[in-house]
Write a protein that holds these residues in place. Structure first.
Motif, PDB file in Angstrom:
ATOM      1  N   PHE A  70       0.836  -1.205   0.000  1.00  0.00           N
ATOM      2  CA  PHE A  70       0.000   0.000   0.000  1.00  0.00           C
ATOM      3  C   PHE A  70       0.869   1.253   0.000  1.00  0.00           C
ATOM      4  CE2 PHE A  70      -2.726   3.239   1.833  1.00  0.00           C
ATOM      5  CZ  PHE A  70      -3.906   3.038   1.153  1.00  0.00           C
ATOM      6  N   LYS A  71       1.863   1.254   0.897  1.00  0.00           N
ATOM      7  CA  LYS A  71       2.739   2.434   1.008  1.00  0.00           C
ATOM      8  C   LYS A  71       3.478   2.710  -0.288  1.00  0.00           C
ATOM      9  CE  LYS A  71       5.059   1.565   4.722  1.00  0.00           C
ATOM     10  NZ  LYS A  71       5.739   1.462   5.993  1.00  0.00           N
ATOM     11  N   GLY A  95     -17.441   8.706  -3.037  1.00  0.00           N
ATOM     12  CA  GLY A  95     -16.395   9.060  -2.080  1.00  0.00           C
ATOM     13  C   GLY A  95     -15.126   8.230  -2.190  1.00  0.00           C
ATOM     14  N   VAL A  96     -15.046   7.366  -3.204  1.00  0.00           N
ATOM     15  CA  VAL A  96     -13.847   6.533  -3.362  1.00  0.00           C
ATOM     16  C   VAL A  96     -12.672   7.420  -3.795  1.00  0.00           C
ATOM     17  CG1 VAL A  96     -12.831   4.648  -4.699  1.00  0.00           C
ATOM     18  CG2 VAL A  96     -15.209   4.503  -3.925  1.00  0.00           C
ATOM     19  N   VAL A  97     -11.507   7.167  -3.195  1.00  0.00           N
ATOM     20  CA  VAL A  97     -10.317   7.954  -3.506  1.00  0.00           C
ATOM     21  C   VAL A  97      -9.500   7.245  -4.592  1.00  0.00           C
ATOM     22  CG1 VAL A  97      -8.093   8.741  -2.619  1.00  0.00           C
ATOM     23  CG2 VAL A  97     -10.156   8.983  -1.222  1.00  0.00           C
ATOM     24  N   PHE A  98      -9.191   7.957  -5.631  1.00  0.00           N
ATOM     25  CA  PHE A  98      -8.361   7.414  -6.711  1.00  0.00           C
ATOM     26  C   PHE A  98      -6.945   7.951  -6.580  1.00  0.00           C
ATOM     27  CE2 PHE A  98     -12.422   6.270  -8.254  1.00  0.00           C
ATOM     28  CZ  PHE A  98     -12.232   5.211  -9.115  1.00  0.00           C
ATOM     29  N   THR A  99      -5.965   7.054  -6.608  1.00  0.00           N
ATOM     30  CA  THR A  99      -4.573   7.508  -6.626  1.00  0.00           C
ATOM     31  C   THR A  99      -4.097   7.620  -8.073  1.00  0.00           C
ATOM     32  OG1 THR A  99      -3.771   5.240  -6.454  1.00  0.00           O
ATOM     33  CG2 THR A  99      -4.057   6.453  -4.396  1.00  0.00           C
ATOM     34  N   ALA A 114      -8.473   3.340  -3.718  1.00  0.00           N
ATOM     35  CA  ALA A 114      -8.325   2.727  -2.396  1.00  0.00           C
ATOM     36  C   ALA A 114      -9.605   1.971  -2.061  1.00  0.00           C
ATOM     37  CB  ALA A 114      -8.065   3.804  -1.345  1.00  0.00           C
ATOM     38  N   ASP A 115      -9.458   0.769  -1.467  1.00  0.00           N
ATOM     39  CA  ASP A 115     -10.657  -0.029  -1.147  1.00  0.00           C
ATOM     40  C   ASP A 115     -11.138   0.193   0.295  1.00  0.00           C
ATOM     41  OD1 ASP A 115      -8.988  -1.518   0.472  1.00  0.00           O
ATOM     42  OD2 ASP A 115      -9.511  -3.451  -0.400  1.00  0.00           O
ATOM     43  N   THR A 116     -10.577   1.137   0.989  1.00  0.00           N
ATOM     44  CA  THR A 116     -10.892   1.504   2.381  1.00  0.00           C
ATOM     45  C   THR A 116     -10.601   0.369   3.375  1.00  0.00           C
ATOM     46  OG1 THR A 116     -13.245   0.825   2.458  1.00  0.00           O
ATOM     47  CG2 THR A 116     -12.777   3.049   1.634  1.00  0.00           C
TER      48      THR A 116
ATOM     49  N   MET B   1      -6.507  11.894  -5.785  1.00  0.00           N
ATOM     50  CA  MET B   1      -5.585  12.337  -4.739  1.00  0.00           C
ATOM     51  C   MET B   1      -4.153  12.312  -5.282  1.00  0.00           C
ATOM     52  SD  MET B   1      -5.057  10.699  -0.955  1.00  0.00           S
ATOM     53  CE  MET B   1      -6.554  11.482  -0.378  1.00  0.00           C
ATOM     54  N   PHE B   6      -1.225  11.188  -0.748  1.00  0.00           N
ATOM     55  CA  PHE B   6      -1.328   9.768  -0.416  1.00  0.00           C
ATOM     56  C   PHE B   6      -0.181   9.353   0.508  1.00  0.00           C
ATOM     57  CE2 PHE B   6      -0.164   5.343  -1.392  1.00  0.00           C
ATOM     58  CZ  PHE B   6      -1.347   4.709  -1.079  1.00  0.00           C
ATOM     59  N   CYS B  10      -0.168   7.891   4.444  1.00  0.00           N
ATOM     60  CA  CYS B  10       0.502   6.648   4.853  1.00  0.00           C
ATOM     61  C   CYS B  10       1.408   6.897   6.060  1.00  0.00           C
ATOM     62  CB  CYS B  10       1.317   6.063   3.700  1.00  0.00           C
ATOM     63  SG  CYS B  10       0.291   5.389   2.378  1.00  0.00           S
ATOM     64  N   ARG B  45     -10.254   9.131   6.324  1.00  0.00           N
ATOM     65  CA  ARG B  45     -11.419   8.260   6.311  1.00  0.00           C
ATOM     66  C   ARG B  45     -11.755   7.785   4.894  1.00  0.00           C
ATOM     67  NH1 ARG B  45     -17.319   9.130   8.613  1.00  0.00           N
ATOM     68  NH2 ARG B  45     -17.759   6.902   8.616  1.00  0.00           N
ATOM     69  N   ALA B  46     -11.578   8.660   3.933  1.00  0.00           N
ATOM     70  CA  ALA B  46     -11.888   8.285   2.552  1.00  0.00           C
ATOM     71  C   ALA B  46     -10.947   7.190   2.058  1.00  0.00           C
ATOM     72  CB  ALA B  46     -11.813   9.510   1.645  1.00  0.00           C
ATOM     73  N   VAL B  47      -9.701   7.236   2.510  1.00  0.00           N
ATOM     74  CA  VAL B  47      -8.724   6.245   2.045  1.00  0.00           C
ATOM     75  C   VAL B  47      -8.771   4.966   2.873  1.00  0.00           C
ATOM     76  CG1 VAL B  47      -6.251   5.772   1.823  1.00  0.00           C
ATOM     77  CG2 VAL B  47      -7.173   7.937   1.021  1.00  0.00           C
TER      78      VAL B  47
END
Lengths: 127, 142
Positions: A70-71, A95-99, A114-116, B1, B6, B10, B45-47
């Motif tokens: 993840f990191k 509300g899903v966050v896209f990297t 991210a799948d939370t 993001m 990000f 982390c 919270r979103a992540v």
């Protein structure tokens, strides 16, 4: 022999089931309590040929692997879609966050979110 | 993001889940990663699907379970070791989440009736075997 089952590690199985069904739109196939944990698998709607198990990451070895990936912003699973742009819009609205927003990568388009539950998931569309 | 945002989240999560004798407050963690507390809690919270407080509490309870199962530290020591400051609220919270008080949990995992390794370190596919054995037994019982 065939490929029928794969898994992702999640930090909380109840939260994961909520996200994978309620947000991503998969359907629960199995949900059986096993002591403190559950055996949970989900499938794509109308498809029964491949199950994804939502595996608890309580094992420290698994958790270390999950955290490190993840990191490094490395997705741990990839799901194919017929309409990446529509899924991107829909997921972002919930509300899903896209990297990684949708981008062309040779013959496919990909996006990463991210799948939370401690993972990044790659979505891709062929063509 | 953005990649930078990000990475900051982390770092923040690492700060929250790492055991520390004097843990930083969520406000301090937000400041360290350069966000306002409001911005920070929302993005976190979103992540991660949970607030910074929830993630910290989960990490502390996981650490407490391991110490109770595998060490000889007293319940009070475990409580402070993992970062709680009140024995009462630690015991209440532990009982709510784990389903047994810290003392009862320790007794259970040490009584030999529970599989300590399996309890603390479940393997995915061993869960499958156990799940189908359980549902089979249930069907036979009907």
């Amino acid at each position: 022999m065939r490929i029928k089952l794969t898994s992702v590690m999640v930090d909380d199985q109840a939260k994961a089931l909520g996200f994978y069904t309620g947000v991503l739109g998969f359907v629960t196939k199995h949900d059986i309590p096993v002591g403190e944990y559950r055996w949970i698998t989900v499938v794509a709607p109308g498809r029964d040929d491949l199950e994804l198990a939502l595996e608890p990451n309580a094992n420290p070895a698994g958790k270390a692997f999950q955290d490190a990936m993840f990191k490094q912003a490395i997705p741990i699973a990839a799901f194919e879609t017929d309409d990446l742009a529509a899924d991107f819009t829909r997921l972002k609205a919930s509300g899903v966050v896209f990297t990684q927003e949708p981008m062309k990568a040779g013959p496919v388009s990909i996006a990463v979110c991210a799948d939370t539950c401690g993972n990044l998931i790659q979505l891709y569309q062929a063509g | 993001m953005t990649g930078a945002a990000f990475r900051r989240l982390c770092v923040a999560r690492e700060m929250l889940v790492s055991p520390a004798p004097r843990p930083a407050s969520v406000r301090d963690v937000a400041r360290t990663v350069g966000m306002s507390p409001f911005q920070f809690i929302r993005a976190f919270r979103a992540v991660f699907g949970e607030t910074p407080y929830q993630v910290r509490t989960r990490a502390r309870l996981d650490a407490a379970r391991r110490l109770l199962a595998l060490s000889d530290r007293s319940v009070t020591d475990v409580c402070f070791d993992v970062g709680f400051s009140s024995l009462g609220s630690f015991s209440d919270l532990f009982a709510r989440r784990v389903g047994a008080s810290p003392t009862a949990y320790r007794r259970r995992v040490r009584s030999g009736r529970a599989d300590v390794a399996g309890d603390l370190q479940p393997g995915c596919l061993s869960l499958m075997a156990a799940a189908f054995a359980i549902s089979e037994k249930r069907r036979d019982g009907d």
